[in-house]
Design a protein around this motif. Structure first.
Motif, short mmCIF file in Angstrom:
data_model
loop_
_atom_site.label_atom_id
_atom_site.label_comp_id
_atom_site.label_asym_id
_atom_site.label_seq_id
_atom_site.Cartn_x
_atom_site.Cartn_y
_atom_site.Cartn_z
N PHE A 1 0.53 42.45 -37.12
CA PHE A 1 0.53 41.20 -36.19
C PHE A 1 0.37 41.56 -34.65
N ASP A 2 -0.02 40.68 -34.01
CA ASP A 2 0.04 40.78 -32.54
C ASP A 2 1.13 39.86 -31.93
N ILE A 3 1.44 38.91 -32.50
CA ILE A 3 2.22 37.63 -32.07
C ILE A 3 3.40 37.28 -33.36
N ALA A 4 4.36 37.29 -33.27
CA ALA A 4 5.40 36.65 -34.11
C ALA A 4 5.98 35.02 -33.94
N LEU A 5 5.94 34.43 -34.78
CA LEU A 5 6.75 33.08 -34.80
C LEU A 5 8.05 33.32 -35.61
N PRO B 1 -3.50 40.20 -45.29
CA PRO B 1 -3.26 41.51 -44.82
C PRO B 1 -1.99 41.75 -43.92
N VAL B 2 -1.01 41.56 -44.44
CA VAL B 2 0.32 41.30 -43.99
C VAL B 2 0.90 42.93 -43.41
N PHE B 3 0.72 43.56 -44.41
CA PHE B 3 1.46 44.98 -44.38
C PHE B 3 0.16 46.16 -43.74
N GLN B 4 0.59 47.16 -43.04
CA GLN B 4 -0.32 48.02 -42.62
C GLN B 4 0.33 49.26 -43.83
N LEU B 5 0.15 49.23 -45.00
CA LEU B 5 0.78 49.97 -46.09
C LEU B 5 -0.65 50.35 -47.00
N THR C 1 -2.41 37.30 -35.76
CA THR C 1 -3.41 38.21 -35.33
C THR C 1 -4.48 37.66 -34.40
N VAL C 2 -4.78 38.21 -33.41
CA VAL C 2 -5.75 37.54 -32.36
C VAL C 2 -7.01 38.04 -32.48
N VAL C 3 -8.12 37.49 -31.97
CA VAL C 3 -9.48 38.19 -32.11
C VAL C 3 -9.57 39.40 -31.22
N PRO C 4 -10.38 40.39 -31.47
CA PRO C 4 -10.18 41.65 -30.64
C PRO C 4 -10.47 41.22 -29.12
N GLU C 5 -11.25 40.48 -28.74
CA GLU C 5 -11.57 40.09 -27.27
C GLU C 5 -10.26 39.42 -26.75
N ARG D 1 4.16 41.35 -30.03
CA ARG D 1 4.42 42.41 -30.87
C ARG D 1 5.70 43.27 -30.10
N ALA D 2 5.51 43.46 -28.78
CA ALA D 2 6.30 44.34 -28.13
C ALA D 2 7.57 43.53 -27.83
N GLU D 3 7.71 42.34 -27.55
CA GLU D 3 8.71 41.56 -27.55
C GLU D 3 9.61 41.27 -28.69
N MET D 4 8.93 41.51 -29.82
CA MET D 4 9.61 41.24 -30.94
C MET D 4 10.34 42.37 -31.38
N LYS D 5 9.70 43.61 -31.15
CA LYS D 5 10.49 44.86 -31.44
C LYS D 5 11.40 45.03 -30.36
N ALA D 6 11.42 44.63 -29.15
CA ALA D 6 12.46 44.98 -28.25
C ALA D 6 13.57 44.00 -28.46
N TYR D 7 13.33 42.71 -28.96
CA TYR D 7 14.22 41.51 -29.58
C TYR D 7 15.35 42.43 -30.70
N GLU D 8 14.71 43.01 -31.51
CA GLU D 8 15.03 43.70 -32.66
C GLU D 8 16.13 44.75 -32.41
N THR D 9 15.39 45.74 -31.61
CA THR D 9 16.26 46.73 -30.76
C THR D 9 17.55 46.55 -29.93
N ASP D 10 17.24 45.39 -29.37
CA ASP D 10 18.28 44.94 -28.32
C ASP D 10 19.27 44.73 -29.38
N TYR D 11 19.16 43.86 -30.21
CA TYR D 11 20.12 43.17 -31.15
C TYR D 11 20.99 44.57 -31.81
N TRP D 12 20.31 45.44 -32.33
CA TRP D 12 20.96 46.59 -33.13
C TRP D 12 21.65 47.38 -31.88
N ARG D 13 21.16 47.90 -30.74
CA ARG D 13 21.91 48.44 -29.65
C ARG D 13 23.02 47.90 -29.30
#
Length: 349
Positions: free
Chosen positions: A54-58, A120-124, A209-213, A236-248
């Motif tokens: 993903f590039d953006i999370a809702l 294609p939700v997962f990168q697995l 996900t957004v188009v490459p350009e 994506r960066a904001e989502m990960k920061a949101y999650e880590t801030d909660y746990w920290r």
């Protein structure tokens, strides 16, 4: 001249130097162990996000962290798809479910992720080759790194999830977090079935996900203007920061380990200070002689600072080596990802 004198001061009493080096090595190991454990918490916080496409999370305004995500209407994803720069909008369903050990019958909890196998939700890579098996009724895929307490993990093993009979149909590799024994991945249909008819028109996360350009931050701004207040839009960066801030900042483990890092650094500072203060007190007459000979305060200060630097280097190198050993032991025992900073912390943030 100063460097040679500083070195001779340190090596004049070799047993004292050895004892001091051991003490500093212990402090360095303690500091890195604390930082490594904090990094493990933050790595675990974003473990799933690192494997999502993903590039953006809702997310819902009631979102707290991944296992307490709340829900948002599925049709918000259709609305998001109307923006030209959006490539795909995919639902993800998240729940904590009761797992039954196939042999002992003991109960535990696992994180369950549901999705449409066509998306294609997962990168697995493991999932891509097994989507047909995932679509079968009452089939779950098991994380290879799930804790041993889950019991047998082999394909074909039958047990119960939420008192529903299921069968392990495949494996993937993710890793353990702080919630539950591990992770299960299921199709959206099986997710609803296991959760007693959970409505699939209510999703835990919307993955965009957004188009490459396109620039994700710009698309996120457009989505915020388009979607109503029952949806939060995060890159994506904001989502990960949101999650880590909660746990920290909001969990006992994050707060305690953060305090542990500060305490370890404080202990290290006190130890180095005490070592240097003791050495200076033992050599006051020698420093007084240097002053009487005309040497300036800066010269004497440089000797003390160089001694501090030498001690730090002598303790840091073995402390660093011991830290890798501590990380290896902790990783095997806890199944967490132990990283040497700053890599672990930067990846998590």
């Amino acid at each position: 001249m100063q460097t040679r004198l500083a070195w001779r001061n340190l090596t004049h009493h070799k047993m004292r130097l050895l004892a001091v080096t051991i003490g500093i090595t212990f402090v360095v190991t303690l500091i890195f162990a604390q930082i490594g454990m904090q990094a493990a918490v933050l790595n675990a916080a974003v473990l799933v996000f690192n494997r999502l496409n993903f590039d953006i999370a809702l997310i819902s305004p009631q979102y707290i962290y991944l296992r307490s995500a709340g829900t948002l209407p599925h049709h918000r994803l259709y609305q998001a798809s109307t923006i030209e720069a959006v490539q795909q909008a995919m639902p993800l369903y998240v729940s904590l479910v009761q797992w039954k050990h196939a042999q002992t019958g003991e109960l535990g909890y696992m994180q369950m992720l549901g999705y449409n196998p066509h998306d294609p939700v997962f990168q697995l890579p493991d999932l891509d080759a097994q989507t047909e098996a995932l679509r079968q009724p009452n089939v779950v895929f098991m994380d290879r790194r799930a804790r041993p307490a889950v019991g047998p993990k082999a394909i074909g093993v039958s047990t119960e999830v939420q008192q529903h009979q299921i069968r392990i149909g495949g494996h993937f590799t993710l890793g353990s977090g702080f919630t539950g024994l591990g992770t299960l991945i299921v199709s959206d249909v099986n997710f609803s079935r296991i959760r007693n008819g959970f409505p699939l028109n209510q999703v835990s996360l919307g993955l965009i996900t957004v188009v490459p350009e396109a620039e994700p931050a710009d698309v996120a701004q457009r989505l915020r203007r388009l979607l109503p207040a029952d949806v939060q839009v995060l890159t994506r960066a904001e989502m990960k920061a949101y999650e880590t801030d909660y746990w920290r900042n909001n969990t006992p483990s994050g707060i305690v380990l953060g305090a542990g890092v500060l305490m370890a650094c404080l202990v290290g500072t006190v130890v180095i200070y005490q070592v240097l203060a003791t050495d200076i007190s033992h050599r006051l007459s020698e420093y007084a002689t240097l002053k009487a000979l005309g040497y300036k305060d800066g010269y004497i200060s440089s000797i003390v600072l160089q001694q501090a630097l030498m001690l730090a280097i002598m303790g840091f190198i073995p402390g660093l080596a011991f830290s890798f050993g501590v990380y290896e032991v902790l990783a095997r025992q806890t199944h967490f990802m132990m990283d040497m900073p700053p890599s672990g912390l930067s990846q998590s943030s």
